[in-house]
Design an enzyme around this catalytic site. Sequence first.
Site, short mmCIF file in Angstrom:
data_model
loop_
_atom_site.label_atom_id
_atom_site.label_comp_id
_atom_site.label_asym_id
_atom_site.label_seq_id
_atom_site.Cartn_x
_atom_site.Cartn_y
_atom_site.Cartn_z
N GLY A 15 -2.61 1.54 -5.89
CA GLY A 15 -3.62 2.49 -5.49
C GLY A 15 -4.71 2.18 -4.30
O GLY A 15 -5.73 2.50 -4.19
N TYR A 18 -5.64 5.20 -2.22
CA TYR A 18 -6.65 5.99 -2.83
C TYR A 18 -8.12 5.10 -2.64
O TYR A 18 -8.85 5.79 -2.47
CB TYR A 18 -6.36 5.93 -4.29
CG TYR A 18 -7.33 6.90 -5.28
CD1 TYR A 18 -6.92 8.17 -5.07
CD2 TYR A 18 -8.15 6.41 -5.99
CE1 TYR A 18 -7.86 9.06 -5.90
CE2 TYR A 18 -8.93 7.03 -6.87
CZ TYR A 18 -9.02 8.53 -6.70
OH TYR A 18 -9.84 9.33 -7.56
N LYS A 38 -3.41 1.06 9.53
CA LYS A 38 -2.38 0.46 8.76
C LYS A 38 -1.10 0.20 9.65
O LYS A 38 -0.76 1.20 10.55
CB LYS A 38 -2.03 1.47 7.55
CG LYS A 38 -0.89 1.02 6.78
CD LYS A 38 -0.85 1.89 5.29
CE LYS A 38 0.35 1.15 4.41
NZ LYS A 38 0.20 1.80 3.21
N GLU A 117 -5.45 -1.40 5.90
CA GLU A 117 -4.62 -1.21 4.61
C GLU A 117 -3.22 -1.84 4.82
O GLU A 117 -2.57 -1.82 5.68
CB GLU A 117 -4.30 0.17 4.09
CG GLU A 117 -3.70 0.19 2.98
CD GLU A 117 -3.19 1.54 2.51
OE1 GLU A 117 -2.44 1.87 1.52
OE2 GLU A 117 -3.98 2.82 3.05
N SER A 119 0.68 -3.02 3.44
CA SER A 119 1.80 -2.33 2.89
C SER A 119 2.60 -3.45 1.53
O SER A 119 2.59 -4.34 1.67
CB SER A 119 3.11 -2.45 3.86
OG SER A 119 2.69 -1.70 5.20
#
Length: 231
Positions: A15, A18, A38, A117, A119
């Site tokens: 998540g 999200y 990212k 973000e 991975s």
Amino acid sequence: MSKVLFIIGTGTDIGKTYVSGLIVKKLRESGSRAGYYKAAVSGNERRADKSLIPGDALFVKEVSGIDQPLEEMCPYVYEAAVSPHLASRIEGNPVRLEVVLEGFRKACSRYEYVTLEGSGGILCPICFDEKEIWLPDVIKACGAGCLLVADAGLGTINSVGLTAFYMKEKGIPLKGIIFNHFKPGDVMQEDNRNMCEHLTGARVIACVQEGDTELDISAEDLKKLYDTELR
């Protein structure tokens, strides 16, 4: 000077994207200039012209309402739904840290708060053939502390604890934890929250329920988690 925060997860499909969307939305709605970045994203679909769509970046852009150009949000986009190091081997486009940092610095020059973000989980290999790059290498190169996204359910004490211990070994600051798929009043999940805080010394700063469109933390408290980006 921009401020940065790295969103990591206890594993794949936990998540992160999200939650990243909700975070960026909260920052934008507070009046801050918010951006997202990212380094590498796998498992993407193609447009009619065969170009790849950075799915995670698109999701965050649509959820948050930011006007950041999609092409500036993720420098490495792969079709294969595997770890970035393997996707880059299959598709012949290895991640180069200098390219990642160039895009990161550009985002920092344009946005007040940059949410990065990761991975996969903390031990995700980003590149392995041309040069060995792991997710912690990217985090440390960006000079960011981390917010850990974890599932609220069974097994999370182990996965949160192991991730936190590894981060401590690598000298990566853990700023807080967000529980995803949270069910208020669930005895086990409430206990998981207490146990994870006890085990890591980090606070569960928010709990996200299924279908939530807002993050249950104030924008000001959220901003306190961000580090000043090093020039």
